[in-house]
Design an enzyme around this catalytic site. Structure first.
Site, PDB file in Angstrom:
ATOM      1  N   ILE A 152       0.834  -1.209   0.000  1.00  0.00           N
ATOM      2  CA  ILE A 152       0.000   0.000   0.000  1.00  0.00           C
ATOM      3  C   ILE A 152       0.861   1.249   0.000  1.00  0.00           C
ATOM      4  CG2 ILE A 152      -1.757   1.295   1.276  1.00  0.00           C
ATOM      5  CD1 ILE A 152      -2.693  -1.452   2.415  1.00  0.00           C
ATOM      6  N   ASP A 171      10.715   2.400   6.800  1.00  0.00           N
ATOM      7  CA  ASP A 171      10.264   1.016   6.911  1.00  0.00           C
ATOM      8  C   ASP A 171      11.500   0.128   7.003  1.00  0.00           C
ATOM      9  OD1 ASP A 171       9.304  -1.571   6.655  1.00  0.00           O
ATOM     10  OD2 ASP A 171       7.720  -1.010   5.251  1.00  0.00           O
ATOM     11  N   THR A 227      -4.754   5.578   6.949  1.00  0.00           N
ATOM     12  CA  THR A 227      -5.639   4.556   6.385  1.00  0.00           C
ATOM     13  C   THR A 227      -5.206   3.176   6.871  1.00  0.00           C
ATOM     14  OG1 THR A 227      -4.229   4.512   4.416  1.00  0.00           O
ATOM     15  CG2 THR A 227      -6.235   5.850   4.298  1.00  0.00           C
ATOM     16  N   ALA A 228      -4.358   3.142   7.906  1.00  0.00           N
ATOM     17  CA  ALA A 228      -3.834   1.873   8.416  1.00  0.00           C
ATOM     18  C   ALA A 228      -4.666   1.412   9.613  1.00  0.00           C
ATOM     19  CB  ALA A 228      -2.356   2.018   8.766  1.00  0.00           C
ATOM     20  N   ARG A 229      -4.168   1.623  10.824  1.00  0.00           N
ATOM     21  CA  ARG A 229      -4.879   1.220  12.031  1.00  0.00           C
ATOM     22  C   ARG A 229      -4.957   2.400  12.999  1.00  0.00           C
ATOM     23  NH1 ARG A 229      -6.472  -2.254   9.320  1.00  0.00           N
ATOM     24  NH2 ARG A 229      -6.504  -4.505   9.681  1.00  0.00           N
ATOM     25  N   ASP A 253      -9.176   7.269   8.194  1.00  0.00           N
ATOM     26  CA  ASP A 253     -10.074   6.193   7.797  1.00  0.00           C
ATOM     27  C   ASP A 253     -10.097   5.071   8.824  1.00  0.00           C
ATOM     28  OD1 ASP A 253     -11.822   4.941   5.805  1.00  0.00           O
ATOM     29  OD2 ASP A 253     -10.188   3.497   5.531  1.00  0.00           O
ATOM     30  N   GLU A 258     -13.606   1.059  16.911  1.00  0.00           N
ATOM     31  CA  GLU A 258     -14.493   1.013  15.754  1.00  0.00           C
ATOM     32  C   GLU A 258     -15.653   0.067  16.034  1.00  0.00           C
ATOM     33  OE1 GLU A 258     -12.163   0.005  12.316  1.00  0.00           O
ATOM     34  OE2 GLU A 258     -10.971   1.843  12.432  1.00  0.00           O
ATOM     35  N   HIS A 277     -13.461   3.559   7.881  1.00  0.00           N
ATOM     36  CA  HIS A 277     -12.567   2.424   7.614  1.00  0.00           C
ATOM     37  C   HIS A 277     -13.014   1.662   6.364  1.00  0.00           C
ATOM     38  CE1 HIS A 277      -9.515  -0.407   9.752  1.00  0.00           C
ATOM     39  NE2 HIS A 277      -9.297  -0.340   8.450  1.00  0.00           N
ATOM     40  N   ILE A 278     -13.188   2.429   5.276  1.00  0.00           N
ATOM     41  CA  ILE A 278     -13.645   1.830   4.020  1.00  0.00           C
ATOM     42  C   ILE A 278     -12.583   1.929   2.932  1.00  0.00           C
ATOM     43  CG2 ILE A 278     -16.146   1.952   4.317  1.00  0.00           C
ATOM     44  CD1 ILE A 278     -14.098   4.689   2.567  1.00  0.00           C
ATOM     45  N   GLY A 279     -11.342   2.248   3.316  1.00  0.00           N
ATOM     46  CA  GLY A 279     -10.281   2.371   2.322  1.00  0.00           C
ATOM     47  C   GLY A 279     -10.137   1.132   1.463  1.00  0.00           C
TER      48      GLY A 279
END
Length: 309
Positions: A152, A171, A227-229, A253, A258, A277-279
Site C-alpha cells: 500500500i 520502513d 488509512t492503516a490502524r 479512515d 471502531e 474504515h472503508i479504504g
C-alpha cells in the site's frame, strides 16, 4: 464435509467457487466473541476467514479442528497470533489484495485536506462563494512522509511522486524501494514532512506512534493521513495538535475504537476529514481479498493434512 467460518455476512462469489466442497458458515456483520464461540462449537470449522471482529484463544479453543485463520485483508492485529502459534494454527493474510483501494483512499484524504474539499462543498451548498478569501495548499514540491513501504505504501508513493511531491519513507523491512522514495529514519521523517501518511501494521511496538512527543517534532501545519490502524495514533494528542494548529488537517479512515461512537471528539471538527474504515472496501478489493483469503487457507489445508483422531 469440512466447514469454513466467515466472520462476516458474505464472501465474493469468486471466493466461494474456490471453496466448493467446503460448507461455508457466516457469522454476520458484527460478530461478537460469544457468537463466534457458539458457531465454532456447533460447526467445528477447519478454517476461519476473518472479516470483522476478533479471533482470540477462546474462539480457537471452541474449534478443535481449526488449522488456519485467514485474514480477508492485510492487517492481522485482530487475530491473537501468539495463541494461534501455541495451538499449531497457521495465520495467513491477503497482503496486497486491497493495496490499490487503500492507496487511493489515502490520496483522496490527502487531497481533501490540502484542497479543503469538504469545507468548500458545505459552503457552496449553503450558498457561499469563497473564491476571494480561500487559498488551498499546493502539494507539488512539498514533502510527504510515509511510515510503511509495503504494497500500500509503495502504491501511494507512486501517486505522490506523480503529483511532484518529494517522497520520504521509513520502513526497516522494506525491499525493492524505488529510486523516487528516499528512506529516512523517523526523526527525519517527522522533521521534514509537510504531510505524513501511515501505511504500517499495528504492533505492540508502534502503538501510539503518533503521540504528543512525535507530533511536536513535526512541522507546524502538517497534514496527517491514516488509512492503516487507529491504534497507531494517540487520538487525544492528535485532537490537541489539531486544536493548537500544530496539525493543520487530519484525514482518517481508521480509529482506536471502531465503529466510532456518537460524541467522539473528532466529530464536528472542521479540521478532520473522516471515513468509516472503508479504504479497502471497493468492489474490486472485495473480490481480490476474498479470493486471496480462500486461496491462502486452501494452500495451508493442502500443506497440513488433517490429523486422524
Amino acid at each position: 464435509m469440512s466447514t469454513v467460518l466467515v466472520t462476516g455476512a458474505d464472501l465474493a462469489p469468486q471466493a466461494l467457487a474456490l471453496l466448493e466442497g467446503h460448507e461455508v458458515i457466516y457469522a454476520g456483520k458484527t460478530p461478537t466473541e460469544s457468537d463466534l464461540v457458539a458457531l465454532c462449537g456447533a460447526h467445528d470449522p477447519v478454517a476461519i476467514i476473518v472479516r470483522y471482529g476478533k479471533v482470540g484463544a477462546t474462539v480457537m479453543d471452541a474449534a478443535p479442528s481449526l488449522r488456519v485463520i485467514s485474514k480477508h485483508g492485510s492487517g492481522t492485529d485482530t487475530i491473537d497470533k501468539v495463541a494461534a502459534q501455541a495451538r499449531g494454527i497457521e495465520v495467513v493474510a491477503a497482503a496486497g489484495a486491497n493495496a490499490a483501494a487503500v492507496a487511493e483512499q489515502a490520496l483522496a484524504l490527502l487531497l481533501a485536506c490540502a484542497k479543503s474539499v469538504v469545507a468548500l462543498d458545505a459552503r457552496m451548498h449553503a450558498g457561499h462563494w469563497d473564491k476571494a478569501t480561500h487559498k488551498s495548499l499546493e502539494l507539488g514540491g512539498r514533502t510527504i512522509g510515509l511510515v510503511g513501504l509495503g504494497a500500500i505504501g509503495l502504491r501511494f508513493a507512486r501517486m505522490a511522486d506523480a503529483l511532484g511531491m518529494r517522497v520520504i519513507g521509513f520502513d526497516p523491512f522494506a525491499r525493492n524501494v524505488p529510486a523516487y522514495v528516499e528512506c529516512v529514519d523517523l526523526p527525519t521523517l517527522w522533521r521534514e514532512s509537510d504531510a505524513i501518511s501511515l501505511h504500517c501494521p499495528l504492533t505492540d511496538g508502534n502503538r501510539g506512534l503518533l503521540d504528543a512527543d512525535t507530533l511536536a517534532q513535526c512541522k507546524r501545519g502538517v497534514i496527517v493521513v491514516n488509512t492503516a490502524r487507529g491504534g497507531l495514533i494517540d487520538e487525544a494528542a492528535l485532537l490537541e495538535a489539531v486544536r493548537s494548529g500544530q496539525v493543520a488537517m487530519a484525514g482518517l479512515d481508521s480509529f482506536a475504537v471502531e465503529p466510532m461512537t456518537a460524541g467522539h471528539p473528532f466529530q464536528g471538527n472542521k479540521n478532520f476529514v473522516l471515513s468509516p474504515h472503508i479504504g479497502g472496501v471497493t468492489s474490486d478489493a472485495y473480490v481480490n481479498m476474498g479470493v486471496a483469503a480462500a486461496t491462502n487457507l486452501l494452500q495451508v489445508l493442502a500443506r497440513q493434512p488433517a490429523v486422524a483422531g
